[in-house]
Design an enzyme around this catalytic site. Sequence first.
Site, short mmCIF file in Angstrom:
data_model
loop_
_atom_site.label_atom_id
_atom_site.label_comp_id
_atom_site.label_asym_id
_atom_site.label_seq_id
_atom_site.Cartn_x
_atom_site.Cartn_y
_atom_site.Cartn_z
CB CYS A 138 -0.94 -0.01 1.21
SG CYS A 138 -2.14 -1.35 1.15
N1 NAD Z 1 -2.68 -5.92 1.91
C1 NAD Z 1 -3.19 -4.87 2.50
O1 NAD Z 1 -2.87 -4.59 3.66
C2 NAD Z 1 -4.19 -3.97 1.82
C3 NAD Z 1 -4.92 -3.07 2.59
C4 NAD Z 1 -5.86 -2.25 1.99
C5 NAD Z 1 -6.02 -2.32 0.59
N2 NAD Z 1 -5.28 -3.18 -0.15
C6 NAD Z 1 -5.53 -3.22 -1.59
O2 NAD Z 1 -6.34 -4.35 -1.87
C7 NAD Z 1 -5.98 -4.92 -3.13
C8 NAD Z 1 -5.62 -6.37 -2.94
O3 NAD Z 1 -4.47 -6.46 -2.10
P1 NAD Z 1 -4.08 -7.80 -1.35
O4 NAD Z 1 -3.01 -7.41 -0.37
O5 NAD Z 1 -5.28 -8.51 -0.85
O6 NAD Z 1 -3.43 -8.62 -2.55
P2 NAD Z 1 -3.06 -10.18 -2.53
O7 NAD Z 1 -1.97 -10.34 -3.52
O8 NAD Z 1 -2.86 -10.66 -1.14
O9 NAD Z 1 -4.38 -10.87 -3.09
C9 NAD Z 1 -4.86 -10.69 -4.37
C10 NAD Z 1 -5.44 -12.01 -4.86
O10 NAD Z 1 -6.01 -11.79 -6.16
C11 NAD Z 1 -5.76 -12.94 -6.94
N3 NAD Z 1 -5.91 -12.57 -8.34
C12 NAD Z 1 -5.07 -11.83 -9.11
N4 NAD Z 1 -5.61 -11.66 -10.33
C13 NAD Z 1 -6.79 -12.29 -10.34
C14 NAD Z 1 -7.80 -12.47 -11.31
N5 NAD Z 1 -7.70 -11.93 -12.53
N6 NAD Z 1 -8.87 -13.20 -10.99
C15 NAD Z 1 -8.99 -13.75 -9.77
N7 NAD Z 1 -8.08 -13.62 -8.78
C16 NAD Z 1 -6.98 -12.89 -9.08
C17 NAD Z 1 -4.37 -13.38 -6.53
O11 NAD Z 1 -4.16 -14.75 -6.83
C18 NAD Z 1 -4.40 -13.12 -5.02
O12 NAD Z 1 -4.84 -14.24 -4.29
C19 NAD Z 1 -4.86 -4.05 -3.66
O13 NAD Z 1 -5.40 -3.06 -4.48
C20 NAD Z 1 -4.29 -3.41 -2.43
O14 NAD Z 1 -3.68 -2.17 -2.70
C21 NAD Z 1 -4.39 -4.03 0.44
#
Ligand code: NAD
Length: 435
Positions: free
Chosen positions: A275
């Site tokens: 992030c």
């Molecule tokens: N990690 C954090 O602390 C956090 C906090 C707030 C917001 N975010 C935001 O949330 C979003 C997700 O982050 P995250 O940390 O959960 O990511 P992550 O990498 O942990 O999870 C994303 C998931 O999406 C899957 N994926 C990717 N492409 C795909 C597709 N086309 N179809 C289906 N599944 C697919 C991946 O396999 C993975 O399991 C990002 O935009 C991030 O900036 C993250």
Amino acid sequence: MPHKDELEKKIANRTAKCAIIGLGYVGLPLAVELAETGFTVYGIDKSTDKVDAVNRGESYIPDVPGDAVRTVLDAGKLKATTDFSIIRDCDVVSMCVPTPLNKTRDPDISFIIAALEEGIAPNVHQGMLIVLESTTYPGTTEEVIVPAVTGPDLKAGENIFIAFSPERVDPGNPQFQTGNIPKVVGGITEACTRLATLFYRSFLEKVHPVSSAAVAEMVKIHENTFRSVNIALVNELALMCDRLDIDVWEVIEGASTKPFGFMPFYPGPGLGGHCIPIDPYYLSWKARSVGFEARFIELAGQVNSAMPLHVVQKASDALNSAGRALRGAKVLILGVAYKKDIDDERESPAIDVIDRLLRKGSEVSYLDPHIPVLDVGTCVLEGTEMSVELLQGADLAIIITDHSNFDYKLILENANLILDTRNAIKSRHEKVWRL
Ligand SMILES: NC(=O)c1ccc[n+]([C@@H]2O[C@H](COP(=O)([O-])OP(=O)(O)OC[C@H]3O[C@@H](n4cnc5c(N)ncnc54)[C@H](O)[C@@H]3O)[C@@H](O)[C@H]2O)c1
């Protein structure tokens, strides 16, 4: 019955079927929270490992207990799949896919586009609510989601509802988790905002509607830019204090006694995670497209990304004081996760620090109870186990991540020389160097 009324009814009586695309740090907690309140939830992910784990009732996200996954799975409320066609049968779709930067540090929304093109667009139907939760630049929902899912028979705000609602989950935070973190919601039309608000209010404690998707997108980036800029300010303060021989930690402690108008931020070895080091660049990229240079964002990025280099310089100074050079020194890195008590090493400054040390010829090992293997780009390292011999055998131990379960007394007693980038060892000691 008009689509809106029907969807409202399904949300109110929890018969709405929900799909969560992306079962990562954001998507899995959301899926479980939603399923726990009685909705039927389909978790869709491209990773068969994650899908299989969820369907076995296992959690790979530390903040989500395995028991919680098993309970909703056994109740038939959660099922994971790689098959997007389930969306045809769903009323609500939430997108929680990654939004990284590309090599030139511009937004990479290819995961959103892939989920739209392969997953949602072929299965979209009237009477759906689609919410983007991935952090992104203001305008994405309007410019990217709307054209991909609307058409002559699918009109936003009439028979299909589209909104942005940023996820604010803070991994490793025991006080605030998905259920009790207030949710901001902004729709493409008023009807979209109302429906999305109704949906989130049905399973979260507090929901704050805003007037548009773009405002909701900007809210999230503002929050993370606020952190990035303030961390950069305190990192710069640490560098100045270092030159002036003033204890920056004592300064922050003193300033924190002011009961108003001050909020403490702490210096460290650099930013990490999916992030704070990334999201502000989504905004500066968008700002450039309208001829605006986001100077605070760029400056904060420069200060924060220079911190690993400062750590290596300090490591060199510390070793020098003991008559050693970086070349050939045995350096033990304590903690490689980007922050304490979590298992996420994405963008961790530890990677940059280790890479620089290896290039200087140091022999580097690392220890992190949450991260068994670390890919540093040029090589893959395996984590080691804590022991007195390990500490005594290292010329320098660098605390990059202040995990709670490190035995700092043991570290202080046995390490020859310590560089503490987090003020984890509170007491002052001649063998402890700090930022
Ligand atoms: N990690 C954090 O602390 C956090 C906090 C707030 C917001 N975010 C935001 O949330 C979003 C997700 O982050 P995250 O940390 O959960 O990511 P992550 O990498 O942990 O999870 C994303 C998931 O999406 C899957 N994926 C990717 N492409 C795909 C597709 N086309 N179809 C289906 N599944 C697919 C991946 O396999 C993975 O399991 C990002 O935009 C991030 O900036 C993250």
